[in-house]
Each structure stands twice: as structure tokens, then as C-alpha cells.
Design an enzyme around this catalytic site. Structure first.
Site, short mmCIF file in Angstrom:
data_model
loop_
_atom_site.label_atom_id
_atom_site.label_comp_id
_atom_site.label_asym_id
_atom_site.label_seq_id
_atom_site.Cartn_x
_atom_site.Cartn_y
_atom_site.Cartn_z
N SER A 42 -54.98 -22.71 2.89
CA SER A 42 -54.31 -21.49 2.71
C SER A 42 -53.75 -21.02 4.18
O SER A 42 -54.58 -21.00 5.33
CB SER A 42 -55.40 -20.38 2.47
OG SER A 42 -55.13 -19.09 2.77
N GLY A 43 -52.58 -20.48 4.09
CA GLY A 43 -51.86 -19.77 5.60
C GLY A 43 -52.67 -18.56 5.93
O GLY A 43 -53.02 -18.40 6.99
N LEU A 44 -53.13 -17.79 4.94
CA LEU A 44 -53.92 -16.66 5.28
C LEU A 44 -55.11 -16.99 6.07
O LEU A 44 -55.55 -16.44 7.12
CB LEU A 44 -54.43 -15.82 4.17
CG LEU A 44 -55.06 -14.69 4.22
CD1 LEU A 44 -54.47 -13.71 5.02
CD2 LEU A 44 -55.61 -14.06 2.71
N ASP A 54 -51.28 -13.57 9.52
CA ASP A 54 -50.64 -14.24 8.67
C ASP A 54 -49.12 -14.21 8.65
O ASP A 54 -48.56 -13.83 7.70
CB ASP A 54 -51.10 -14.07 7.22
CG ASP A 54 -50.73 -15.31 6.28
OD1 ASP A 54 -50.37 -16.42 6.50
OD2 ASP A 54 -51.03 -14.97 5.00
N ASP A 81 -50.38 -24.67 2.43
CA ASP A 81 -49.69 -23.43 2.10
C ASP A 81 -48.79 -23.55 3.30
O ASP A 81 -49.06 -23.16 4.39
CB ASP A 81 -50.72 -22.36 2.11
CG ASP A 81 -49.67 -20.98 2.26
OD1 ASP A 81 -48.60 -20.98 2.09
OD2 ASP A 81 -50.38 -19.93 2.38
N ASP A 83 -46.15 -21.94 3.91
CA ASP A 83 -45.28 -20.77 4.23
C ASP A 83 -43.78 -20.86 3.81
O ASP A 83 -43.64 -21.37 2.77
CB ASP A 83 -45.49 -20.19 5.47
CG ASP A 83 -46.87 -19.90 5.94
OD1 ASP A 83 -47.70 -19.44 4.88
OD2 ASP A 83 -47.18 -19.77 7.02
N GLU A 110 -42.77 -21.06 0.16
CA GLU A 110 -42.32 -19.79 -0.56
C GLU A 110 -40.87 -19.27 0.04
O GLU A 110 -40.45 -19.50 1.08
CB GLU A 110 -43.36 -18.79 -0.24
CG GLU A 110 -43.62 -18.33 1.20
CD GLU A 110 -44.82 -17.71 1.45
OE1 GLU A 110 -45.96 -18.08 1.23
OE2 GLU A 110 -44.84 -16.22 1.75
N LYS A 116 -42.94 -15.24 8.24
CA LYS A 116 -43.29 -14.51 7.07
C LYS A 116 -44.31 -13.62 7.19
O LYS A 116 -45.18 -13.78 8.23
CB LYS A 116 -43.37 -15.62 5.75
CG LYS A 116 -44.35 -16.67 5.96
CD LYS A 116 -45.92 -16.70 6.14
CE LYS A 116 -46.65 -15.65 5.40
NZ LYS A 116 -47.75 -16.12 4.72
N ASN A 118 -47.72 -12.00 4.98
CA ASN A 118 -48.51 -12.16 3.56
C ASN A 118 -48.35 -11.42 2.52
O ASN A 118 -47.78 -10.27 2.61
CB ASN A 118 -50.21 -11.87 3.91
CG ASN A 118 -51.06 -12.29 2.93
OD1 ASN A 118 -51.02 -11.31 1.76
ND2 ASN A 118 -51.72 -13.41 2.87
N SER A 119 -48.11 -12.07 1.33
CA SER A 119 -47.59 -11.16 0.03
C SER A 119 -48.29 -10.01 -0.26
O SER A 119 -47.53 -9.21 -0.89
CB SER A 119 -47.55 -12.17 -1.06
OG SER A 119 -47.00 -13.55 -0.71
N ARG A 155 -42.61 -21.94 -4.44
CA ARG A 155 -43.27 -20.78 -4.70
C ARG A 155 -42.36 -19.46 -4.82
O ARG A 155 -41.49 -19.25 -3.74
CB ARG A 155 -44.29 -20.51 -3.61
CG ARG A 155 -45.04 -19.00 -3.55
CD ARG A 155 -46.14 -18.90 -2.66
NE ARG A 155 -46.43 -17.56 -2.34
CZ ARG A 155 -47.59 -17.27 -1.52
NH1 ARG A 155 -48.43 -18.55 -0.95
NH2 ARG A 155 -47.75 -16.11 -0.90
N HIS A 186 -46.01 -16.20 -7.91
CA HIS A 186 -46.91 -15.16 -7.58
C HIS A 186 -46.80 -13.74 -7.93
O HIS A 186 -45.70 -13.38 -8.00
CB HIS A 186 -46.91 -15.13 -5.98
CG HIS A 186 -48.12 -15.14 -5.22
ND1 HIS A 186 -49.51 -14.96 -5.99
CD2 HIS A 186 -48.47 -14.61 -3.94
CE1 HIS A 186 -50.24 -14.60 -4.99
NE2 HIS A 186 -49.81 -14.53 -3.81
#
Ligand code: SPV
Ligand code: MG
Length: 544
Positions: A42-44, A54, A81, A83, A110, A116, A118-119, A155, A186
């Protein structure tokens, strides 16, 4: 099976599969041990474990390095991930090469803009990538991969950015056409409506991956029934550890004590297990013979030392003061000087008075009715537990002998399972009427003994003067190979109730009778047996 093939299998198994987040080697291992067939890099959480945001604040090579530890620690496939791919198509294809070199099975990118965010942080304000630019990136990645089974997951962030189903489908179609092996759709809603609507329209054009972080309350059967391929539990190990670390840190800070913490945290043995300490131990046995465990010594100190009268009324001989510290402290220092750190002291008489710090203590509580061999047995049982059956040299000696470290270097004689030192200058002792263990050897001490392998024939206090070659100094070195031999001999001797008072010379004589060679190293001096008050006076001048 290759990790890439295993991951492709997860995407295409026809069943709902699950992978779980990890953010370093340890958490990756924990994910695999829990039974997961794959890991989400995970990037986060990778950025969070570095303590940064992130927002591509870690460099892509730092991410790569973390992944390398994760991959080394595990055997299940990892999907990174990735990104936005850390730049243009060109950066992305270089990333693919580097991921393949490190055994990473898949990457997800993504359709947002580098760097980027975080979403779940103001997702609806985030700009999306140009569709054609993102298509080119996917195509470049697919062209760059050397292993056909490496997977690229595209993504779609359309829902996150506030677009509707139409945009999500348009983008998914474009990315699928560019060669993406799966689509990750997502959503930041607390309900699965968006991802379900997408899946309904998308049908089975390619596998669909979801991340139910926000719609966590949805029953898993809903995802199964909808025909999703893969669920990512995206950040839960990091979040679990944050809670545990916060609670623990606070508690230790408040209590300034570890008592209430200890049982609620993993033991250090569990840390060692996860690190694979056992494998290293076994490898050391294969590649570093004799060095697996540091040498140790057993110090027999259960007896009182009656001859010293009132000096040993409240403590045993081993605790008598010599130049400001107990005899035992002198002995321990000499062992330490020779590199022997692990010292097992067998206590008996006035055991609570024997308290030199830093030593292992075992107690022979039957010291009044038993002898040295029972004490030795206690020590070997203790070593058997803590040393895993030993596997190293051991020296057995007495608690009333002061000696120079030189004696220990003599005992190191390589390749011998049993070694004793014998003082060739025995006549003075004999003439002084001392009680001693006299040694009969294969050859007398002479200038030639350096080139002769001298072995012990017998030890005893009853040996005719004409047959004596020296005085045993009370040291026996036992090799790793000799350890089980000595254990068996000891058990044999002690199985007879009549022999509970037997001493070290009885054991050594039995070893000889059983056909073992006891190597003799002759020396003169460098030791002092403390039996009498005169010896104590001499000890004051003894220089270790
Ligand atoms: C991540 O785990 O870094 C993800 C998933 O990208 S999410 O945080 O839900 O965007
Ligand atoms: Mg991410």
C-alpha cells in the site's frame, strides 16, 4: 510456482480472492502467516510507516527498497500500489523492470496526476489523468514487462473525483483496451453502490478489484455475488499497529514500569521467530562449526570449605574475600578475560550468600548428602535447556581454585574432546602433605612432551608416589562432541544410589575406562587451590 503466475491465478480463479496490506518485511510476513495468498504494498501505509504523507513524499526507489524487504520475507505474490507510476510512461516502464528484478508480481496504477494525494483526502477535488496519456502508460508498461505473467492493474478514480458511472466505464474500457490485466474500481462511499453499479455494467470484460475501506460494513457475500475477483484489505495492519503502539507507549510513559505491558506485547522470542533467527542458528551449524554458541564454564561451588572454620560459617568458601572481592568474582573475571562469558555456578551451602552478579546459578539442595557429580548434573541439565543441548566447548572447574587465564588457553587444545591440565611440579604439594588428585599419565612431563600426545591413565588421591606424574588442577574441558558422552557417563554413575557422593575424578576415570582419551596438558604453577588459611594468605598475593 512463480509469484507472477500465482498472482495472475488470484485474478482469474473465478472465485473471490483476498489480499492484505503490508508495509515492511515484518508485516508482509505476518500477512503471509495469516494465510493470505497475496500482499498489497500500500502506498498509504508504506509512506505512513516512514512517517510521511501519501503524496509521493517517499521516492520511488525508497518504495522499491521497502518492497524488496517484503518480497525477501515472503513467498506469496506482492502487488505494489504504484500510485500514478511515479512520472510519465517512461518512468513507469523503468519501474516495471525494477519490480520484476525484485520478484514483485504486479503493480496497480491510478489515473491521477503525479504527485498524487490519497483518494480519501478531498478526493472530489483531485484532477484525473488524461485518458490517452494513461493508456500510453499502461501500454508502455505491458511492452516493458519481460515475464508474461506480470500483471498491471489499472485503477479507475472517476468515482473518487466525483464523476459518474459513464466516465468510470469509459476509462475502464480505454485501459482494458491498452492491455490492463484487471480494473480496480475505487469508491469513497460508505456503501458499495458505485462499485456494484460499475460491476453490473462492466460484467466480465476483465477481472475487477475493489478496496472496501470505506464501505467496510458490506457483507463479503455481496462482493462474491457481484462477481468481483479480488478484495484488497488495504491498510488494516498499519492501523492496528498504530492503536497498539499508541496504547503501549502511553502506558509505559505513565507507569514508568513494564509490568502491566509485558503480557500484552509479543515476546522477544516471537520477534526472533519472525526474523528467522532459527534458520541462522542452523546455518551456523553447517557453515561455522564450533562457533554456534559461545563457550561456557561450570563452576562447582556447593561445598562449605569446612577447613576454613569460622570464615565459612555464614558463607561458602567461594564467597570468601580476597583482595576486596569474593573468590568467585576473581574466578569469573579470569573466565571473562579468556572470552568465556556464560558461567554456571552450582550453589549448595549457604546458597543465598552466593550472589556475584551476572552469573547463572543452579542449586544442589542436597549438597550435604551428595557430591560434585550431582552438582555437575544440575549444571548440565541447566545448560541443556538454555543452550539447546550445548554445541560448544565447556570447561568444568572448582569454586576454590584461583588461576591465571593462561590455564584456559592451554585447555583450548583443538580437536580434543576431553582435556585436563596437570601440574608437573607436584612434589612440593606432596611433601607439604596436601590432599590432592594425583595424575597417572601415559608419559611423564619432559621437553619431549610438546611432540607427544600425553593422555591421562588415572586420577586418584591414593596413588603410589612412584606412579605419580603430576597433580590434576581441577579443570576439565569438554568439547561439543564430548558433551553427550559426559552426560551419559554421569547418568550411568548417578543411577547407582551408592554413588551419589562421587567426585569429578570418579567421572574422569570412568571416561577413561570407557575408552575415551583424556588429553593431558602439563604446566607448572599459574593456579592456587584454596583449602587452608595459609592458602588464603597466598591468594592475597596471587596474580591472575
Ligand atoms: C493505498 O492503500 O495506498 C491505496 C488504497 O491506494 S486507498 O488508500 O484506499 O486509496
Ligand atoms: Mg495508494
Amino acid at each position: 510456482m512463480k509469484k507472477t503466475t500465482a498472482f495472475r491465478g488470484l485474478l482469474t480463479s473465478g472465485e473471490l480472492e483476498f489480499i492484505c496490506e503490508a508495509h515492511n518485511g515484518l508485516s508482509a510476513k505476518i500477512v503471509e502467516e495469516a494465510g493470505f495468498k497475496g500482499i498489497w504494498g500500500s502506498g498509504l501505509t508504506i509512506s505512513a510507516q516512514y512517517g510521511v504523507r501519501d503524496n509521493n513524499e517517499t521516492s520511488w526507489t525508497q518504495v522499491l527498497e521497502t518492497l524488496e524487504f517484503m518480497s525477501d520475507a515472503t513467498s506469496v505474490p506482492i502487488m505494489l500500489d504504484g500510485d500514478t507510476g511515479y512520472g510519465s510512461f517512461n518512468n513507469f516502464r523503468r519501474l516495471i523492470h525494477k519490480l520484476e528484478q525484485r520478484g514483485i508480481a504486479a503493480v496497480c496504477i491510478e489515473d491521477k496526476i503525479f504527485p498524487k494525494t490519497n483518494s480519501f483526502i478531498s478526493g472530489d477535488t483531485q484532477p484525473l489523468a488524461d485518458i490517452n496519456e494513461f493508456r500510453g502508460k499502461i501500454k508502455a508498461g505491458k511492452d516493458a514487462q519481460l515475464d508474461d505473467d506480470f500483471s498491471i492493474v489499472a485503477r479507475v478514480e472517476a468515482f473518487i473525483a466525483g464523476w459518474g458511472l459513464g466516465e468510470a466505464l469509459r476509462r475502464a474500457e480505454a485501459y482494458h483496451g491498452a492491455g490492463a490485466d484487471a480494473i480496480l474500481i475505487h469508491s469513497a462511499l460508505a456503501v458499495p453502490d458505485e462499485v456494484l453499479a460499475f460491476k453490473k455494467e462492466w460484467a466480465d470484460r476483465c477481472p475487477v478489484v475493489i478496496v472496501p475501506t470505506k464501505y467496510y460494513a458490506t457483507a463479503t457475500e455481496v462482493f462474491e455475488d457481484a462477481g468481483f475477483s479480488l478484495v484488497i484489505w488495504a491498510n488494516h495492519l498499519l492501523r492496528a499497529s498504530i492503536t497498539a503502539m499508541q496504547r503501549t507507549a502511553k502506558q509505559i510513559h505513565t507507569e514508568q514500569n513494564l509490568l502491566s505491558i509485558e503480557d500484552n506485547v509479543a515476546g522477544v522470542d516471537e520477534v526472533f521467530r519472525l526474523q528467522g533467527a532459527q534458520e541462522l542458528k542452523e546455518a551456523e551449524k553447517r557453515y561455522l562449526p564450533g562457533a554456534e554458541i559461545a563457550p561456557c564454564a561450570v563452576i562447582l561451588a556447593a561445598s562449605r570449605g569446612k577447613e576454613l572454620g569460622s570464615l565459612t560459617e555464614d558463607k561458602p568458601k567461594v564467597m570468601i574475600d580476597i583482595r576486596g572481592k569474593p573468590l568467585l568474582a576473581h574466578i569469573a573475571e579470569t573466565y571473562n578475560l579468556a572470552g568465556i562469558k556464560k558461567l554456571v555456578v552450582v550453589r549448595g551451602y549457604m546458597k543465598h550468600a552466593v550472589d556475584v552478579p551476572g552469573l547463572d546459578y543452579v542449586d544442589n539442595d542436597r549438597h550435604e548428602s551428595t557430591g560434585e557429580l550431582v552438582s555437575l548434573k544440575h549444571a548440565l541439565d541447566h545448560l541443556g535447556d538454555s543452550h539447546g543441548g550445548l554445541g560448544t566447548d565447556m570447561v568444568v572447574s572448582y569454586g576454590d581454585v584461583l588461576f591465571n587465564k593462561y590455564i584456559l588457553t592451554l585447555l583450548e587444545e583443538p580437536g580434543e574432546d576431553f582435556v585436563v591440565t596437570v601440574d608437573a611440579d607436584w612434589v612440593n604439594s606432596r611433601n607439604a602433605g596436601r590432599e590432592a588428585d594425583w595424575a597417572v599419565c601415559s608419559h611423564p612431563n619432559s621437553r619431549n612432551t610438546f611432540s607427544t600426545n600425553v593422555s591421562l591413565k588415572r586420577l586418584g588421591d591414593d596413588i603410589q608416589e612412584a606412579n605419580i606424574h603430576g597433580e590434576w588442577m581441577g579443570f576439565l574441558k569438554v568439547s561439543a562432541k564430548g558433551f553427550p558422552i559426559i552426560k551419559t557417563a554421569l547418568d550411568d554413575l548417578l543411577s547407582n544410589p551408592e554413588q551419589q557422593q562421587f567426585k569429578m575424578p570418579d567421572l574422569i576415570n570412568m571416561l577413561i575406562e570407557d575408552g575415551n582419551t583424556i588429553r593431558v596438558i602439563y604446566t607448572t604453577g599459574h593456579w592456587l587451590d584454596i583449602d587452608t588459611v595459609q592458602d588464603l594468605v597466598a591468594a592475597g598475593n596471587f596474580n591472575e
